[in-house]
Design an enzyme around this catalytic site. Structure first.
Site, mmCIF file in Angstrom:
data_model
loop_
_atom_site.group_PDB
_atom_site.id
_atom_site.type_symbol
_atom_site.label_atom_id
_atom_site.label_comp_id
_atom_site.label_asym_id
_atom_site.label_seq_id
_atom_site.Cartn_x
_atom_site.Cartn_y
_atom_site.Cartn_z
ATOM 1 C CG ASN A 50 -9.210 11.570 3.260
ATOM 2 O OD1 ASN A 50 -8.029 11.685 3.614
ATOM 3 N ND2 ASN A 50 -9.744 10.405 3.012
ATOM 4 C CB VAL B 182 -11.621 -1.009 7.003
ATOM 5 C CG1 VAL B 182 -10.257 -1.660 6.872
ATOM 6 C CG2 VAL B 182 -12.444 -1.217 5.733
ATOM 7 C CG ASP B 183 -8.088 -3.067 10.142
ATOM 8 O OD1 ASP B 183 -8.342 -4.293 10.164
ATOM 9 O OD2 ASP B 183 -7.231 -2.561 9.389
ATOM 10 C CE1 TYR C 114 -1.715 8.124 -4.513
ATOM 11 C CE2 TYR C 114 -1.897 8.264 -2.127
ATOM 12 C CZ TYR C 114 -2.162 8.779 -3.374
ATOM 13 O OH TYR C 114 -2.876 9.950 -3.498
ATOM 14 N NE ARG D 152 -2.444 3.220 2.411
ATOM 15 C CZ ARG D 152 -3.700 3.467 2.709
ATOM 16 N NH1 ARG D 152 -4.440 2.561 3.250
ATOM 17 N NH2 ARG D 152 -4.214 4.642 2.457
ATOM 18 C CB ALA E 70 4.967 6.791 -6.062
ATOM 19 N NE ARG F 258 -11.672 8.213 -3.628
ATOM 20 C CZ ARG F 258 -11.327 9.094 -4.555
ATOM 21 N NH1 ARG F 258 -10.339 9.908 -4.342
ATOM 22 N NH2 ARG F 258 -11.976 9.157 -5.704
#
Ligand code: UDP
Length: 336
Positions: free
Chosen positions: A175, A212-213, A146, A143, A149, A194
């Site tokens: 965001n 998530v989590d 990204y 992950r 980079a 997203r």
């Protein structure tokens, strides 16, 4: 001013074109492979160039005064599934555009990401553009390709700036949220777009709203309309040259597990109906696949942007409320 917007057909680009055209001061060339999100956005000062973003014609850069580079994959499921694609587009393609700007002596406004801060948790609990360390996860969690980079791209552009070879501004978005942000998915699906789009799909169809989590991570959300005025401040300010800016609204920090009930309340407010969806916990690896790792994101310091005379104006309720109403209208659930 002649402004070239590369990636104009995306969420941020389409809003930027709309905003700048409404100001009526600039000629805009928007380049993208698709123009679906630009439908209805037109005017004599706007030219759309249909082109693969991997091959930006020299003439687009040569004829511009300012190049705004929005080209990127910006979707965590792609970082996990196709890390090399992310490297090629988010580093190699963007580097070539920076080189084109150097060649033709053009000002570059490069969109980067708040993800460059990685796992950093500064002791004073804010991110400062020019001081905060950047801490990335391990190579085996792909992950991070990204963020790495984007970070390397920032560093290369900055290094050219030090040599006086390029006039640049780097933008780190936190965001952005607004109409046209994403495609919706069948409720209950995983990966893909997203968090807003997943929760919106669950609101429209019923079904699980995956946390998530446990939804323990925070995100700071910024209205796309505030993002437009922030970019306007950059364009209007010579002081923004050779600088990096956080684009965010520090008052809009929320845990994902609190975002779910907030969106449910806003849905009920807009439709008069209780949503039929259920927040449901799932692991990151189940949702995104192997190689996913999350980071908890703290609010940005925005005093550099404020020094340009800019202020955010939209809170979480307004930002998510507007966007939910847009998708409800698109789905024919409400008429205004
Ligand atoms: N997330 C979630 N449910 C979803 C989609 C995302 O809980 O259906 C979480 C995700 O793990 C992350 C946060 O929401 O903690 C924001 O994810 P998003 O993909 O929107 O953006 P990014 O991670 O790039 O900030």
């Amino acid at each position: 001013m002649n402004i070239a917007i590369l990636g104009a057909g995306g969420f941020i680009g389409s809003h930027l074109v709309e905003h700048l055209l409404a100001r009526g001061e600039h000629s805009i060339v928007g380049l993208d492979i698709e123009d679906e999100k630009l439908q209805g956005i037109e005017g004599p000062a706007f030219t759309f160039v249909r082109s693969d973003v991997r091959e930006v014609p020299d003439s687009v850069v040569r004829d511009a005064d300012v190049v705004v580079d929005l080209i990127a994959y910006a979707n965590p499921s792609i970082y996990v599934e196709s890390p090399l694609e992310v490297f090629r587009l988010n580093f190699m393609t963007n580097l070539e555009i920076a080189n084109q700007c150097i060649r033709y002596g053009k000002r570059l406004i490069q969109y980067s990401t708040s993800e460059v801060y990685g796992k950093s948790r500064p002791p004073d609990t804010v991110y400062f553009e020019d001081e905060t360390d950047m801490i990335m996860g391990p190579t085996t969690k792909q992950r991070w390709i990204y963020a790495v980079a984007k970070q390397l791209l920032e560093r290369v552009i900055h290094a050219h700036g030090l040599l006086g070879e390029i006039d640049y501004t780097i933008v780190r978005p936190f965001n952005f949220i607004g109409p046209r942000i994403d495609y919706l998915v069948p409720a209950g699906s995983m990966g893909g777009p997203r968090v807003f789009a997943h929760f919106m799909s669950a609101l429209l169809e019923g079904g699980p709203m995956y946390l998530v989590d446990g939804g323990a991570a925070h995100r700071t959300f910024m209205s796309i309309y505030d993002a437009n005025t922030a970019l306007q401040a950059i364009l209007d300010s010579p002081a923004a040259s050779q600088q990096i800016y956080n684009f965010g609204n520090p008052d809009n920090n929320i845990m994902i597990r609190d975002l779910a009930p907030l969106m449910m309340d806003l849905y009920q407010e807009a439709t008069g109906q209780a949503p039929r969806c259920e927040p449901t916990e799932v692991s990151g690896e189940t949702f995104y696949g192997e190689g996913y790792e999350d980071m908890d994101r703290i609010p940005p310091d925005i005093s550099k942007l404020r020094a340009l005379g800019w202020e955010p104006t939209r809170d979480l309720n307004e930002t998510f409320g507007d966007t939910i109403r847009y998708y409800l209208k698109e789905a024919g659930r409400i008429s205004v």
